[in-house]
Design a protein around this motif. Structure first.
Motif: not given
Length: 239
Positions: A37-48, A105-121
């Motif tokens: 019902r609710l999808v969270g999108r996590i975007s990351l930027t880095s400086n310095n 204020n809300r708890v998403p049912d799913l997050f889509i996040c910049d970066g890797r998840g599980v890519t190996g043991d």
């Protein structure tokens, strides 16, 4: 939104590796998270950014599904003092994400996040760390680098190459027709197949190629990821 305090962030490289190894054992790469019902999108930027520190900005948006209505947007900025170490980028990036999560204020049912998840043991990316921190199904996405094998990937939206090398769990997915694909990997509480389906559902086919590339390639914390060797084991076209 409540998050879990899993460990200290002010640790040595040796302790960080031990923490990752312990947390990896708790990751679940099964589940479909159907019809969130609710999808969270996590975007990351880095400086310095340097070898010893960086300023990390985490931006989290929450949208309703399937309407894609924007309900909430929170931003947090943290200065990370953890060294730039392949495989341990979560210790630079996740504190800023946690600060933004705690503002929701809300708890998403799913997050889509910049970066890797599980890519190996033994791998444990930013998206997997986030999944454990908030106990919510989480997917990792990142641009596919030129060195990755994409020659046999179809040009149509929904085409994908599932890769499995040294127990790697990931897929190269064509999100927009003829546009650069994404590397999709399950973070926590979701399977690879469901991760692919959810990313395709989240990013509309109507998105222009220009809008897609603008969202994909702004400096978003992906530039220093360790290369991933990919081996084709399955390909498909369509959802």
């Amino acid at each position: 939104m409540k998050t879990h305090n899993l460990h200290s962030w002010n640790v040595s490289l040796e302790n960080a590796r031990a923490i990752h190894k312990n947390l990896r054992a708790w990751i679940i790469t099964e589940g479909d998270c159907s019809q969130p019902r609710l999808v969270g999108r996590i975007s990351l930027t880095s400086n310095n950014e340097s070898d010893q520190s960086a300023t990390i900005q985490a931006c989290i948006t929450v949208q309703s599904s399937p309407s894609k209505t924007l309900l909430e947007r929170k931003v947090a900025i943290k200065t990370a003092k953890f060294p730039l170490e392949p495989g341990l980028y979560a210790f630079r990036k996740v504190p800023a994400i946690i600060a933004a999560l705690n503002k929701l204020n809300r708890v998403p049912d799913l997050f889509i996040c910049d970066g890797r998840g599980v890519t190996g043991d033994e791998s444990f990316g930013v998206a997997s760390h986030v999944g454990l921190v908030c106990s919510v199904p989480t997917i990792g996405i990142r641009p596919v680098k030129p060195r990755h094998m994409t020659e046999t990937l179809g040009l149509e939206r929904g085409s994908y190459l599932r890769v499995h090398d040294n127990n790697q769990i990931a897929a190269i997915v064509r999100i927009i027709d003829n546009a650069d694909p994404l590397l999709v990997s399950p973070g926590h509480k979701i399977s690879l197949e469901a991760s692919i389906a959810q990313v395709l559902d989240y990013i509309p086919a109507s998105l222009s190629k220009r809008e897609y590339l603008q969202a994909l390639y702004p400096e978003a914390g992906h530039n220093n990821e360790a290369p991933v060797k990919l081996t084709l084991v399955h390909s498909a076209t369509g959802r």
